[in-house]
Write a protein that holds these residues in place. Structure first.
Motif, PDB file in Angstrom:
ATOM      1  N   UNK A 120       6.355  -6.850   3.394  1.00 51.73           N
ATOM      2  CA  UNK A 120       6.021  -7.991   2.552  1.00 51.73           C
ATOM      3  C   UNK A 120       4.547  -8.050   2.237  1.00 51.73           C
ATOM      4  N   UNK A 121       3.731  -7.799   3.234  1.00 54.12           N
ATOM      5  CA  UNK A 121       2.273  -7.864   3.084  1.00 54.12           C
ATOM      6  C   UNK A 121       1.677  -6.482   3.241  1.00 54.12           C
ATOM      7  N   UNK A 122       1.534  -5.690   2.143  1.00 45.32           N
ATOM      8  CA  UNK A 122       2.034  -6.077   0.833  1.00 45.32           C
ATOM      9  C   UNK A 122       2.641  -4.903   0.082  1.00 45.32           C
ATOM     10  N   UNK A 123       3.296  -4.013   0.819  1.00 47.65           N
ATOM     11  CA  UNK A 123       3.815  -2.809   0.169  1.00 47.65           C
ATOM     12  C   UNK A 123       4.990  -3.125  -0.755  1.00 47.65           C
ATOM     13  N   UNK A 124       5.741  -4.188  -0.431  1.00 46.58           N
ATOM     14  CA  UNK A 124       6.814  -4.589  -1.336  1.00 46.58           C
ATOM     15  C   UNK A 124       6.285  -5.060  -2.673  1.00 46.58           C
ATOM     16  N   UNK A 125       5.175  -5.794  -2.667  1.00 46.22           N
ATOM     17  CA  UNK A 125       4.574  -6.248  -3.917  1.00 46.22           C
ATOM     18  C   UNK A 125       4.034  -5.102  -4.741  1.00 46.22           C
ATOM     19  N   UNK A 126       3.519  -4.080  -4.069  1.00 50.17           N
ATOM     20  CA  UNK A 126       3.022  -2.898  -4.789  1.00 50.17           C
ATOM     21  C   UNK A 126       4.178  -2.152  -5.441  1.00 50.17           C
ATOM     22  N   UNK A 127       5.303  -2.054  -4.733  1.00 47.00           N
ATOM     23  CA  UNK A 127       6.484  -1.430  -5.344  1.00 47.00           C
ATOM     24  C   UNK A 127       6.896  -2.200  -6.598  1.00 47.00           C
ATOM     25  N   UNK A 128       6.916  -3.536  -6.509  1.00 47.80           N
ATOM     26  CA  UNK A 128       7.275  -4.338  -7.684  1.00 47.80           C
ATOM     27  C   UNK A 128       6.336  -4.065  -8.852  1.00 47.80           C
ATOM     28  N   UNK A 180       0.486 -10.392  -3.487  1.00 46.54           N
ATOM     29  CA  UNK A 180       0.784 -10.860  -2.136  1.00 46.54           C
ATOM     30  C   UNK A 180       2.201 -11.452  -2.130  1.00 46.54           C
ATOM     31  N   UNK A 181       2.831 -11.574  -0.952  1.00 49.50           N
ATOM     32  CA  UNK A 181       4.221 -12.036  -0.923  1.00 49.50           C
ATOM     33  C   UNK A 181       4.399 -13.500  -1.308  1.00 49.50           C
ATOM     34  N   UNK A 182       5.548 -13.799  -1.873  1.00 54.61           N
ATOM     35  CA  UNK A 182       5.992 -15.179  -2.057  1.00 54.61           C
ATOM     36  C   UNK A 182       6.616 -15.665  -0.749  1.00 54.61           C
ATOM     37  N   UNK A 183       6.756 -16.991  -0.604  1.00 57.86           N
ATOM     38  CA  UNK A 183       7.368 -17.500   0.627  1.00 57.86           C
ATOM     39  C   UNK A 183       8.889 -17.532   0.499  1.00 57.86           C
ATOM     40  N   UNK A 184       9.561 -17.980   1.550  1.00 62.10           N
ATOM     41  CA  UNK A 184      11.026 -17.949   1.567  1.00 62.10           C
ATOM     42  C   UNK A 184      11.655 -18.884   0.539  1.00 62.10           C
ATOM     43  N   UNK A 185      10.895 -19.883   0.076  1.00 63.35           N
ATOM     44  CA  UNK A 185      11.390 -20.755  -0.981  1.00 63.35           C
ATOM     45  C   UNK A 185      11.176 -20.148  -2.364  1.00 63.35           C
ATOM     46  N   UNK A 186      10.623 -18.944  -2.400  1.00 65.37           N
ATOM     47  CA  UNK A 186      10.381 -18.288  -3.679  1.00 65.37           C
ATOM     48  C   UNK A 186       9.165 -18.823  -4.409  1.00 65.37           C
ATOM     49  N   UNK A 328      15.778 -18.162 -13.730  1.00 64.91           N
ATOM     50  CA  UNK A 328      15.544 -18.779 -12.424  1.00 64.91           C
ATOM     51  C   UNK A 328      14.341 -19.723 -12.512  1.00 64.91           C
ATOM     52  N   UNK A 329      14.341 -20.785 -11.688  1.00 65.12           N
ATOM     53  CA  UNK A 329      13.203 -21.705 -11.673  1.00 65.12           C
ATOM     54  C   UNK A 329      12.040 -21.102 -10.900  1.00 65.12           C
ATOM     55  N   UNK A 330      10.842 -21.471 -11.278  1.00 67.88           N
ATOM     56  CA  UNK A 330       9.653 -20.965 -10.606  1.00 67.88           C
ATOM     57  C   UNK A 330       8.785 -22.134 -10.164  1.00 67.88           C
ATOM     58  N   UNK A 331       8.392 -22.133  -8.897  1.00 61.37           N
ATOM     59  CA  UNK A 331       7.492 -23.146  -8.369  1.00 61.37           C
ATOM     60  C   UNK A 331       6.289 -22.468  -7.743  1.00 61.37           C
ATOM     61  N   UNK A 332       5.181 -23.206  -7.673  1.00 61.46           N
ATOM     62  CA  UNK A 332       3.960 -22.684  -7.071  1.00 61.46           C
ATOM     63  C   UNK A 332       3.479 -23.638  -5.995  1.00 61.46           C
ATOM     64  N   UNK A 333       2.627 -23.137  -5.124  1.00 59.32           N
ATOM     65  CA  UNK A 333       2.082 -23.935  -4.040  1.00 59.32           C
ATOM     66  C   UNK A 333       0.628 -23.547  -3.827  1.00 59.32           C
ATOM     67  N   UNK A 358       9.960 -12.155  -2.036  1.00 60.80           N
ATOM     68  CA  UNK A 358      10.249 -13.265  -1.129  1.00 60.80           C
ATOM     69  C   UNK A 358      10.272 -12.705   0.287  1.00 60.80           C
ATOM     70  N   UNK A 359       9.424 -13.290   1.154  1.00 56.58           N
ATOM     71  CA  UNK A 359       9.153 -12.692   2.458  1.00 56.58           C
ATOM     72  C   UNK A 359       9.341 -13.719   3.570  1.00 56.58           C
ATOM     73  N   UNK A 360      10.003 -13.298   4.617  1.00 53.67           N
ATOM     74  CA  UNK A 360      10.173 -14.134   5.795  1.00 53.67           C
ATOM     75  C   UNK A 360       9.332 -13.636   6.956  1.00 53.67           C
ATOM     76  N   UNK A 361       8.821 -14.562   7.756  1.00 55.38           N
ATOM     77  CA  UNK A 361       8.015 -14.273   8.943  1.00 55.38           C
ATOM     78  C   UNK A 361       6.900 -13.264   8.661  1.00 55.38           C
ATOM     79  N   UNK A 362       6.059 -13.541   7.641  1.00 59.22           N
ATOM     80  CA  UNK A 362       5.022 -12.579   7.263  1.00 59.22           C
ATOM     81  C   UNK A 362       4.010 -12.354   8.371  1.00 59.22           C
ATOM     82  N   UNK A 363       3.468 -11.146   8.403  1.00 56.84           N
ATOM     83  CA  UNK A 363       2.452 -10.718   9.367  1.00 56.84           C
ATOM     84  C   UNK A 363       2.922 -10.959  10.807  1.00 56.84           C
TER      85      UNK A 363
END
Length: 372
Positions: A120-128, A180-186, A328-333, A358-363
């Motif tokens: 998630x941090x952050x090779x998945x984002x690089x693949x995307x 960088x990864x998004x959280x579990x809520x997307x 899909x809906x998109x939210x930010x934080x 979307x990443x769970x339990x990052x780092x």
């Protein structure tokens, strides 16, 4: 934004393409994860950087390596497209995981999840990001007139050598996208709080612990008092946090310690509260709870507070409309975690962050992504 038949057709085409590419994306993710790239291992980070360089040169990018003596090298990848404007994509080569982690935490895929060090941090984002470029090329979409990727070699260390390059490149582009990864809520990220890295060092008087009450004074005892006081400064309502995360001290079990130290992490959502928090920390450092001890505090705010800006919000509006088109809906934080986007947003460059998976339990050693 009203959806047209044309936008619906384009969205279907894009989603169908990515669905078909999912096995290839997971294959690339496994390739990247199995090249370990812990921040403090320059050779490992540089090997990972060489892999990214090869991938981007295969897509037609020109590349430039910015050599570093004491950390991983940085990498710039550039390409010119037929579209308009310019965009900078920020990513980092290093992870928090040292070489050898794969021995006890291998890459694996099951039940819609992929896990492994750095997924998630952050090779998945690089693949995307890589597959986003491939999609635009294969589906006949125009890349921006100027598209730049910057890969930081020391991001997990606070980007001390990467920051000047990030800020310079940020000023040269219309928008910054951070994978960088998004959280579990997307939720993606439109702003970030500041992060401080400070070293607290305490000096006492060494003596045998059985030599009497006035024979010595323990730096460890003094440090313990200070840490308790420091962590009471945490105020979740105001998003101010203090954490003593790494502690050292003493020379032997039966000796009152002459030295002790702790690395302190500070978090604050804006400049005013960051300044307030640092003042309160320094007041505690300057207070002797055990007479005969002294203490010093050194360090900096490694990432400045980067609250949402008007430019960030405008960029978020564009992303939100595109998400609706894709169904899909998109939210930010506003996140209290740091990223290299913390350097570009305060410059006034529209910055959108948290665009990775979307990443769970990052780092943590349980980090996973939801790859669908």
């Amino acid at each position: 934004m009203a959806r047209s038949d044309s936008s619906d057709a384009q969205a279907t085409e894009v989603l169908d393409w990515f669905t078909g590419q999912t096995p290839h994306m997971l294959e690339l993710l496994e390739r990247l994860v199995t090249v370990e790239s812990g921040s403090r291992d320059k050779a490992a980070v540089d090997a990972m950087g060489a892999t990214y360089r090869e991938l981007f040169e295969d897509m037609g990018f020109t590349t430039e390596v910015i050599s570093q003596a004491d950390c991983g090298d940085h990498l710039i990848c550039r390409i010119e497209g037929d579209g308009e404007g310019s965009a900078l994509v920020l990513a980092h080569i290093d992870t928090v995981w040292p070489v050898g982690t794969l021995e006890w935490w291998p890459f694996s895929v099951s039940d819609g999840r992929a896990t492994g060090p750095g997924v998630g941090d952050m090779k998945g984002g690089i693949v995307q990001a890589i597959f986003a470029v491939r999609a635009m090329n294969e589906l006949g979409r125009a890349l921006p007139k100027r598209l730049t990727f910057f890969f930081t070699g020391d991001e997990e260390l606070g980007s001390p050598t990467g920051r000047p390059h990030i800020e310079q490149l940020g000023r040269e582009h219309d928008a910054v996208l951070v994978v960088e990864p998004a959280n579990l809520d997307g939720q993606i990220v439109s702003g970030r709080g500041g992060i401080g890295a400070f070293l607290l060092e305490v000096t006492g008087k060494s003596a045998h612990c059985g030599g009497g009450p006035n024979n010595g004074v323990s730096a460890i005892h003094e440090l313990a008092h200070k840490i308790i006081a420091l962590e009471k400064l945490t105020d979740w309502d105001q998003l101010m946090m203090v954490n003593a995360g790494l502690i050292e001290g003493g020379s032997a079990r039966q000796v009152q310690a002459v030295n002790a130290s702790a690395w302190i992490d500070l978090r604050a959502p804006n400049v005013e509260l960051a300044e307030q928090l640092e003042r309160e920390v320094r007041a505690i450092v300057g207070t002797s709870y055990k007479p005969g001890t002294t203490a010093t505090l050194t360090g900096i705010w490694t990432r400045p507070p980067a609250p949402p800006t008007e430019g960030n919000e405008l960029l978020l509006d564009v992303a939100t409309d595109l998400a609706k088109t894709l169904g899909f809906p998109l939210e930010a934080r506003v996140s209290q975690g740091g990223s290299d986007g913390s350097f570009t947003s305060p410059l006034g460059v529209p910055t959108l962050d948290g665009l990775g998976p979307i990443t769970g339990e990052p780092v943590s050693a349980q980090e996973y992504i939801l790859f669908d």
